[in-house]
Design an enzyme around this catalytic site. Structure first.
Site, mmCIF file in Angstrom:
data_model
loop_
_atom_site.group_PDB
_atom_site.id
_atom_site.type_symbol
_atom_site.label_atom_id
_atom_site.label_comp_id
_atom_site.label_asym_id
_atom_site.label_seq_id
_atom_site.Cartn_x
_atom_site.Cartn_y
_atom_site.Cartn_z
ATOM 1 C CG HIS A 130 -2.080 0.952 1.561
ATOM 2 N ND1 HIS A 130 -1.743 2.249 1.866
ATOM 3 C CD2 HIS A 130 -3.227 0.891 1.181
ATOM 4 C CE1 HIS A 130 -2.851 2.718 1.666
ATOM 5 N NE2 HIS A 130 -3.876 2.099 1.451
ATOM 6 C CG ASP A 207 0.247 -2.583 6.422
ATOM 7 O OD1 ASP A 207 -0.900 -2.627 7.110
ATOM 8 O OD2 ASP A 207 -0.041 -2.004 5.265
ATOM 9 C CD GLN A 210 -7.161 -4.460 4.047
ATOM 10 O OE1 GLN A 210 -8.206 -5.324 4.317
ATOM 11 N NE2 GLN A 210 -7.254 -3.112 3.782
ATOM 12 C CE LYS A 233 -7.296 0.031 5.960
ATOM 13 N NZ LYS A 233 -8.267 0.435 4.773
ATOM 14 C CB CYS A 371 -3.494 3.310 -1.787
ATOM 15 S SG CYS A 371 -4.798 4.572 -1.520
#
Ligand code: PLP
Length: 413
Positions: A130, A207, A210, A233, A371
């Protein structure tokens, strides 16, 4: 419960009842919300926790000598403990409040990066990243004379581990990667990559934007150095997220932002800094956000997460089944292991037209580059349409998506 109908393992329809926003109609159709990778909806429990804080406890934290401030501080710090448990952090002070993954990566790049990167050093990032995990590294590397290098991705959308092996040597100081690709759903073998990176002395930032909403995260089992996620999220509010770090690394890092709360003493002769986690939390924090995030994790505690993950994967399988019946659909990426994200093109219909036509039928998907422009470039596409699933989505939602796609196809053929 039968294996033939995995949806029965998990009662998504009951979970759906907890999310008031899903009860509405959009453009005369019941809302079908399939944009969960962009942001998830909020359960009543989270909305209530935030409202309750503003109704009863609103005060600044760590400062006031009064009852409201004391109550706010306790709930605020209890949420930190909740996140520490959620990540299996050895200690709560390793949980730093930030605005989201974007701020977390900027914090690490500017604080750890500025003191640990220099000319000749390399930062490796898969093509899958991202922008929030690319741009901060580009900025800091440009400032200190280090290099950012992309790790190749196979046509399947999996990281090319052989290429990574060939790139790794002692000049690599950081490997930063997402746990799950927001653009095409690849679940990256982060534990394996962490071991490879550590073997050459590099640090690893994961990261988790998700990943956190889909299965439990154990930072100790993963062995990562930093782990970041965004509350919105994870059924929590926007504007709040977490940077988790190894204590010895965080301790050695200089502050990122200066101001109130992050200091021990201030004088014009010199300032000394607070201990963890406050050293990294300058200014009044997003108190309501923290409380909402704590409530979101408590809400998830009441969900059978293993069954929820199986349910989401069953929705992806069902999606792939229905997609196979429409030759005009091209799925982008077919990773070995994928989360409930379906990124695709419909021949003859631009993704943004498709998004608009689906919206007219009450179906919310994301269209564009997500992104992740380097990844789109890797596939030679300007963007895709993306349906992303969450715990409250059902097979009926997938049916509605494909009915919508067929309608769009009819219009454009
Ligand atoms: N990383 C991934 C994989 C994402 O999907 C996102 C948001 O879409 C981000 C980072 C950035 O998160 P935020 O905008 O909450 O900082």
């Amino acid at each position: 419960m039968t294996a033939a109908n995995p949806a029965k393992y998990f009662d998504a329809a009951a979970v759906r009842e907890d999310f008031p926003i899903l009860k509405q109609e959009v453009n005369g159709h019941p809302l079908v919300y399939l944009d969960n990778a962009a942001t998830t909806q909020k359960p009543e429990a989270v909305i209530e926790a935030i409202a309750n804080y503003y109704r009863h406890d609103n005060a600044n934290v760590h400062r006031g000598a009064h009852a409201l401030s004391d109550r706010a501080t306790r709930t605020f710090e209890a949420a930190r403990e909740t996140v520490a448990r959620f990540l299996n952090s050895p200690a709560p002070q390793q949980v730093i409040w930030v605005r989201g993954v974007t701020e977390a990566v900027n914090l690490v790049a500017n604080s750890w990066g500025r003191s640990n990167l220099g000319p000749g050093d390399r930062v490796l990032l898969p093509y899958l990243e991202h922008h929030s995990d690319i741009v901060p590294w580009q900025m800091i590397c440009a400032a200190v004379g280090a290099q950012v290098e992309p790790i190749p991705v196979l046509d399947s959308g999996d990281i090319d581990l052989d290429a990574l092996d060939a790139m790794l040597d002692e000049s690599v100081k950081m490997v930063a990667l997402n746990h799950v690709s927001n653009a095409i759903g690849t679940i990256n073998p982060v534990k394996e990559i962490i071991e490879k990176a550590h073997a050459v002395g590099a640090k690893v930032l994961v990261d988790g934007a998700q990943a956190v909403a889909h299965w439990p995260i154990d930072v100790q089992a993963l062995g990562c150095d930093f782990y970041a996620f965004s509350g919105h999220k994870l059924f929590g509010p926007t504007g709040i997220g977490v940077l988790w770090g190894r204590e010895e690394l965080l301790d050695a890092m200089p502050p990122f932002l200066g101001g109130g709360e992050m200091i021990e003493t201030v004088s014009f002769a010199g300032t000394t800094f607070n201990t963890l986690p406050f050293k990294f939390e300058a200014g009044t924090p997003n108190i309501a956000g923290v409380i909402g995030l704590g409530a979101a994790i408590q809400y998830l505690d009441g969900i059978d997460r293993e069954a929820a993950a199986a349910h989401e994967l069953a929705l992806l399988d069902y999606t792939l089944e229905l997609a196979a019946e429409i030759p005009a659909i091209r799925r982008i990426g077919e990773p070995r292991s994928a989360a409930g994200i379906f990124s695709f093109l419909l021949e003859g219909c631009h993704p943004s037209d498709l998004g608009m036509l689906l919206d007219q039928q009450g179906i919310a998907v994301r269209t564009g580059h997500h992104c992740a422009q380097p990844l789109m470039e890797r596939y030679g596409v300007p963007g895709t349409a993306r349906a992303s699933y969450s715990i409250y989505n059902t097979r009926e939602d997938v049916d509605a998506l494909f009915a919508g796609i067929r309608k769009a196809q009819a219009l454009f053929s």
